[in-house]
Design a protein around this motif. Structure first.
Motif, PDB file in Angstrom:
ATOM      1  N   UNK A  29       1.200   0.992   6.996  1.00  0.00           N
ATOM      2  CA  UNK A  29       1.045   1.193   5.559  1.00  0.00           C
ATOM      3  C   UNK A  29       2.392   1.658   5.025  1.00  0.00           C
ATOM      4  N   UNK A  30       3.094   0.761   4.352  1.00  0.00           N
ATOM      5  CA  UNK A  30       4.453   1.001   3.873  1.00  0.00           C
ATOM      6  C   UNK A  30       4.420   0.938   2.349  1.00  0.00           C
ATOM      7  N   UNK A  31       4.243   2.069   1.712  1.00  0.00           N
ATOM      8  CA  UNK A  31       4.015   2.122   0.270  1.00  0.00           C
ATOM      9  C   UNK A  31       4.964   3.135  -0.347  1.00  0.00           C
ATOM     10  N   UNK A  32       5.656   2.731  -1.405  1.00  0.00           N
ATOM     11  CA  UNK A  32       6.496   3.673  -2.133  1.00  0.00           C
ATOM     12  C   UNK A  32       6.216   3.597  -3.617  1.00  0.00           C
ATOM     13  N   UNK A  33       6.222   4.764  -4.241  1.00  0.00           N
ATOM     14  CA  UNK A  33       6.145   4.853  -5.698  1.00  0.00           C
ATOM     15  C   UNK A  33       7.460   5.368  -6.276  1.00  0.00           C
ATOM     16  N   UNK A  34       8.503   5.490  -5.435  1.00  0.00           N
ATOM     17  CA  UNK A  34       9.805   5.919  -5.927  1.00  0.00           C
ATOM     18  C   UNK A  34      10.339   4.896  -6.926  1.00  0.00           C
ATOM     19  N   UNK A  35      10.998   5.329  -7.985  1.00  0.00           N
ATOM     20  CA  UNK A  35      11.438   4.386  -9.023  1.00  0.00           C
ATOM     21  C   UNK A  35      12.394   3.319  -8.489  1.00  0.00           C
ATOM     22  N   UNK A  36      12.182   2.086  -8.954  1.00  0.00           N
ATOM     23  CA  UNK A  36      13.090   0.958  -8.697  1.00  0.00           C
ATOM     24  C   UNK A  36      13.441   0.818  -7.222  1.00  0.00           C
ATOM     25  N   UNK A  37      12.426   0.821  -6.374  1.00  0.00           N
ATOM     26  CA  UNK A  37      12.631   0.797  -4.926  1.00  0.00           C
ATOM     27  C   UNK A  37      11.914  -0.397  -4.310  1.00  0.00           C
ATOM     28  N   UNK A  38      12.679  -1.211  -3.552  1.00  0.00           N
ATOM     29  CA  UNK A  38      12.082  -2.306  -2.798  1.00  0.00           C
ATOM     30  C   UNK A  38      11.281  -1.733  -1.634  1.00  0.00           C
ATOM     31  N   UNK A  39      10.145  -2.341  -1.348  1.00  0.00           N
ATOM     32  CA  UNK A  39       9.387  -1.907  -0.182  1.00  0.00           C
ATOM     33  C   UNK A  39      10.135  -2.264   1.098  1.00  0.00           C
ATOM     34  N   UNK A  40      10.575  -3.510   1.201  1.00  0.00           N
ATOM     35  CA  UNK A  40      11.380  -3.975   2.334  1.00  0.00           C
ATOM     36  C   UNK A  40      12.633  -4.640   1.780  1.00  0.00           C
ATOM     37  N   UNK A  41      13.791  -4.238   2.301  1.00  0.00           N
ATOM     38  CA  UNK A  41      15.032  -4.900   1.925  1.00  0.00           C
ATOM     39  C   UNK A  41      15.808  -5.168   3.201  1.00  0.00           C
TER      40      UNK A  41
ATOM     41  N   UNK B 160      15.013  -5.014  23.020  1.00  0.00           N
ATOM     42  CA  UNK B 160      13.653  -5.088  22.529  1.00  0.00           C
ATOM     43  C   UNK B 160      12.640  -5.243  23.659  1.00  0.00           C
ATOM     44  N   UNK B 161      11.379  -5.387  23.281  1.00  0.00           N
ATOM     45  CA  UNK B 161      10.896  -5.291  21.907  1.00  0.00           C
ATOM     46  C   UNK B 161      10.794  -3.835  21.451  1.00  0.00           C
ATOM     47  N   UNK B 162      10.831  -3.675  20.126  1.00  0.00           N
ATOM     48  CA  UNK B 162      10.515  -2.405  19.495  1.00  0.00           C
ATOM     49  C   UNK B 162       9.186  -2.584  18.772  1.00  0.00           C
ATOM     50  N   UNK B 163       8.222  -1.761  19.136  1.00  0.00           N
ATOM     51  CA  UNK B 163       6.880  -1.821  18.568  1.00  0.00           C
ATOM     52  C   UNK B 163       6.759  -0.772  17.466  1.00  0.00           C
ATOM     53  N   UNK B 164       6.424  -1.199  16.264  1.00  0.00           N
ATOM     54  CA  UNK B 164       6.197  -0.295  15.133  1.00  0.00           C
ATOM     55  C   UNK B 164       4.776  -0.573  14.665  1.00  0.00           C
ATOM     56  N   UNK B 165       3.857   0.299  15.048  1.00  0.00           N
ATOM     57  CA  UNK B 165       2.434  -0.011  14.960  1.00  0.00           C
ATOM     58  C   UNK B 165       1.665   1.173  14.355  1.00  0.00           C
ATOM     59  N   UNK B 166       0.888   0.882  13.327  1.00  0.00           N
ATOM     60  CA  UNK B 166      -0.036   1.843  12.706  1.00  0.00           C
ATOM     61  C   UNK B 166       0.658   3.127  12.250  1.00  0.00           C
ATOM     62  N   UNK B 167       1.792   2.961  11.614  1.00  0.00           N
ATOM     63  CA  UNK B 167       2.487   4.082  10.996  1.00  0.00           C
ATOM     64  C   UNK B 167       2.268   4.059   9.486  1.00  0.00           C
ATOM     65  N   UNK B 168       2.469   5.188   8.862  1.00  0.00           N
ATOM     66  CA  UNK B 168       2.471   5.302   7.407  1.00  0.00           C
ATOM     67  C   UNK B 168       3.865   5.724   6.966  1.00  0.00           C
ATOM     68  N   UNK B 169       4.449   4.978   6.039  1.00  0.00           N
ATOM     69  CA  UNK B 169       5.690   5.390   5.386  1.00  0.00           C
ATOM     70  C   UNK B 169       5.409   5.471   3.892  1.00  0.00           C
ATOM     71  N   UNK B 170       5.403   6.679   3.379  1.00  0.00           N
ATOM     72  CA  UNK B 170       5.050   6.932   1.976  1.00  0.00           C
ATOM     73  C   UNK B 170       6.306   7.366   1.207  1.00  0.00           C
ATOM     74  N   UNK B 171       6.502   6.742   0.080  1.00  0.00           N
ATOM     75  CA  UNK B 171       7.597   7.075  -0.843  1.00  0.00           C
ATOM     76  C   UNK B 171       8.971   6.996  -0.193  1.00  0.00           C
ATOM     77  N   UNK B 172       9.179   5.944   0.595  1.00  0.00           N
ATOM     78  CA  UNK B 172      10.527   5.624   1.034  1.00  0.00           C
ATOM     79  C   UNK B 172      11.409   5.462  -0.208  1.00  0.00           C
TER      80      UNK B 172
END
Length: 655
Positions: free
Chosen positions: A509-521, A462-474
């Motif tokens: 921005x980590x947003x999903x509308x996929x059915x029955x899906x946790x945003x973070x697990x 590390x470190x691993x920097x994850x900054x200002x990304x969009x993850x849509x419908x994971x």
């Protein structure tokens, strides 16, 4: 007892202070185009309570500005990054060491780092021409004396040469025999549209096929193959005739190649005879091979159908340096679009990587098979300073894997930047920073419809920097919705003994509308050290966050939301009905907010905040990350409301 008394006497005499007092060993910096890394090596500090503050200024500016402090990654190394720098600019970096037990020697160190020039050098020696109508007996110096193969031009090319390749299909593998220089690179350039480097033989319509049972057909090839593609897409590679007959992977079909007899067996999902299809069988393993060379550029080619063996690659950069792969269309490759093994400072940019069938295949069939591919993959000791930017990836098993397996020679950090890429439809991981990830920066990317957005399993030290990304419908994938595997914007479970290094998750921005899906697990197994989140939007349709991994967490100032009214969070096997209940845990999301994200039009690709969003002015100030925010406080998520200062992922005022 005497040991205890002796230790107490040492502490009384000040020896304990001397043992734990920190001192500088070194401060090093490494700059790319828009970022720079700082690595501090210290001694002493046996209790690991020393910290290092970081400041920066452009050389000539009157005052230093506070940057993100360095992050401890082991007993002796603290590592940090500077963002939003201007190319070809010198910056002064000042680091201040602080330790409650004291600092031996000077507490402050400074150094200067200059970012790289973000230009393409055009060679000026000669132009070599390649044309399907040419002759390899010609000199290649004019269009009328063009050579016929790219390999012949490569054999002729010297530093300062441009190899201009005319439209046509070139069925060959190209090995670059010599290096260019920084001022006179060797450039291979597709001259317009339709310049195709093809690793396959297209089986002609009059190929003799023999019908076998169960819809299987057979023919004999004059070469070995490990990769077959039809006009409907990539065919699944089966390990036996019986497995091919079962066709477990489904459409568009599959093949089995018997290496002992060179017999190719195919079966199509529509049960049509192979004569009704166009079939491309790979004859070559690799497209361009740059082995131990430097300053080579490959641009504006379509590269397709490589993979005669198990590790087909469109471009193989093997212990090369300063190569540029840009503007290419790379599709249906056996193992990797670009495979990097060793070397430094490669640029992989503005390419389009596509794969036709993998998104529809079962995860259990694809994982561990020849189709477990990536658009870009780094292996072994990958060197330093690679930049992967502005690429699109669509349909491969994995997207971009920017970490190798070991530290770069003579250095601790890899200083890899991955930014402004668009990744879609990956049945496993969109980003796969796994292995030796040390100061890897992943920022301003967009991910859509992938099983996992970021797989750091494990990313160390590390470190691993994850900054200002969009993850849509994971989770909007076959793997997640049909095959039954748990999706997440962040994967930390690895099963490896190496611990995941510090993860800095800021302004995503980590947003999903996929059915029955946790945003973070945050799943087990796997060792982990620290997960720090700030100023993110995290929204799902099941739990907003579920955690069973014992990773230490420092989570705050995030917007958390789920559309499931019966769930909110599940933390170490205990359910929490809302944010207020979760905040009862010590130090967890004390300043978080529970509300819908209110994005402008995410399904249409507009992930900005809409007026009235609860994410506006709710963030924490992060020096060096969001210095140029508008309003009373930084906004949450990847974009600042009502302004374009974050158009490149970071504030323009830091330039």
């Amino acid at each position: 007892m005497r040991t205890v008394l002796f230790a107490a006497a040492l502490c009384a005499s000040g020896a304990c202070l001397a043992q734990n007092a920190a001192s500088w060993t070194s401060l090093d910096a490494y700059a790319n185009f828009e970022t720079a890394g700082a690595t501090a090596t210290i001694a002493g500090d046996a209790d690991r309570d020393a910290t290092i503050a970081l400041e920066m200024r452009r050389v000539g500016d009157p005052a230093f500005r506070t940057a993100h402090p360095l992050v401890r990654v082991d007993a002796t190394h603290l590592v940090g990054s500077l963002f939003a720098l201007a190319p070809n600019t010198a910056y002064e970096i000042r680091a201040t060491l602080t330790d409650p037990d004291g600092v031996t020697g000077n507490a402050v160190r400074t150094l200067t780092a200059t970012t790289r020039i973000d230009t393409l050098v055009e060679p000026s020696l000669r132009t070599l021409y390649v044309s399907p109508a040419g002759s390899d007996g010609a000199n290649g110096l004019t269009p009328g004396t063009a050579v016929q193969t790219i390999q012949r031009a490569a054999d002729l090319a010297q530093p300062g040469d441009v190899v201009r390749v005319a439209p046509g299909v070139y069925r060959e593998s190209v090995t670059v025999p010599r290096s260019g220089t920084a001022s006179q690179p060797i450039v291979f350039r597709g001259d317009g549209n339709g310049v195709v480097l093809d690793g396959s033989a297209t089986l002609p319509a009059d190929t003799a096929w023999t019908a076998l049972a169960n819809g299987v057909w057979r023919t004999t090839l004059a070469f070995d193959t490990g990769h077959v593609v039809g006009e409907q897409g990539r065919l699944y590679r089966y390990g036996s005739l019986a497995a091919l007959g079962a066709l477990a992977a489904g459409a568009p079909g599959g093949y089995w190649f018997d290496g002992a007899t060179r017999q190719l067996h195919v079966k199509f999902f529509d049960n049509q005879a192979p004569a009704a299809h166009t079939i491309h069988a790979a004859r070559f393993e690799n497209g361009f091979v740059v082995d131990g060379r430097a300053f080579v550029r490959i641009e504006n080619f379509e590269i397709r159908y490589f993979g005669a063996g198990d590790y087909g690659k469109a471009v193989y950069l093997r212990y090369a340096s300063d190569a540029i792969v840009r503007g290419n269309r790379i599709r249906d490759i056996g193992a990797a679009g670009v495979w990097v093994k060793g070397g430094d400072r490669h640029r992989i940019e503005d390419n389009a990587f596509t794969d036709t069938s993998i998104a529809g295949w079962p995860w259990d069939s694809t994982k561990g098979s020849s189709a477990e591919n990536s658009a870009v993959v780094f292996t072994d000791d990958v060197g330093r300073g690679h930049v992967i930017r502005r690429n699109t990836t669509d349909g491969g098993f994995n997207g971009i894997a920017p970490c190798g397996g070991s530290a770069p020679p003579g250095a601790f950090t890899t200083e890899v930047d991955v930014y402004r890429n668009d990744l879609r439809r990956h049945n496993d991981d969109a980003f796969e920073p796994e292995g030796w990830c040390a100061n890897v920066r992943i920022f301003d990317n967009t991910i859509r419809d992938s099983h996992m957005a970021f797989a750091v399993a494990p990313a160390a030290p590390g470190p691993t920097w994850i900054v200002r990304n969009v993850a849509w419908n994971t989770g909007n994938t076959r793997t997640s919705q049909t095959d039954g595997y748990t999706a997440s914007a962040l994967k930390i479970n690895s099963g490896y003994p190496e611990a995941v290094g510090p993860l800095l998750i800021y302004h995503n921005t980590l947003v999903t509308t996929a059915p029955a899906t946790d945003a973070l697990n945050l799943l087990n197994p796997g060792n982990a050290t620290l997960l720090r989140t700030r100023n993110n939007i995290v929204a799902g349709t099941r739990y907003v966050v579920a955690k069973v991994n014992p990773i230490a967490t420092d989570m705050n100032y995030d917007l958390l939301y789920t559309t499931d009214p019966t769930r909110f969070a599940r933390w170490m096997n205990v359910s929490y009905a809302n944010l207020a209940a979760l905040q009862a845990l010590p130090g967890l999301e004390t300043d978080g907010v529970q509300a819908p994200p209110q994005l402008v039009a995410p399904a249409a690709g507009d992930f900005r905040l809409a007026a009235g969003s609860a994410a506006i002015d709710r963030g924490a100030v992060l020096p060096g990350i969001n210095d140029g925010y508008a309003g009373a406080a930084p906004d949450l998520g990847a974009f600042e409301f009502g302004d374009t200062i974050f158009a490149n992922g970071f504030e323009s005022t830091a330039q």
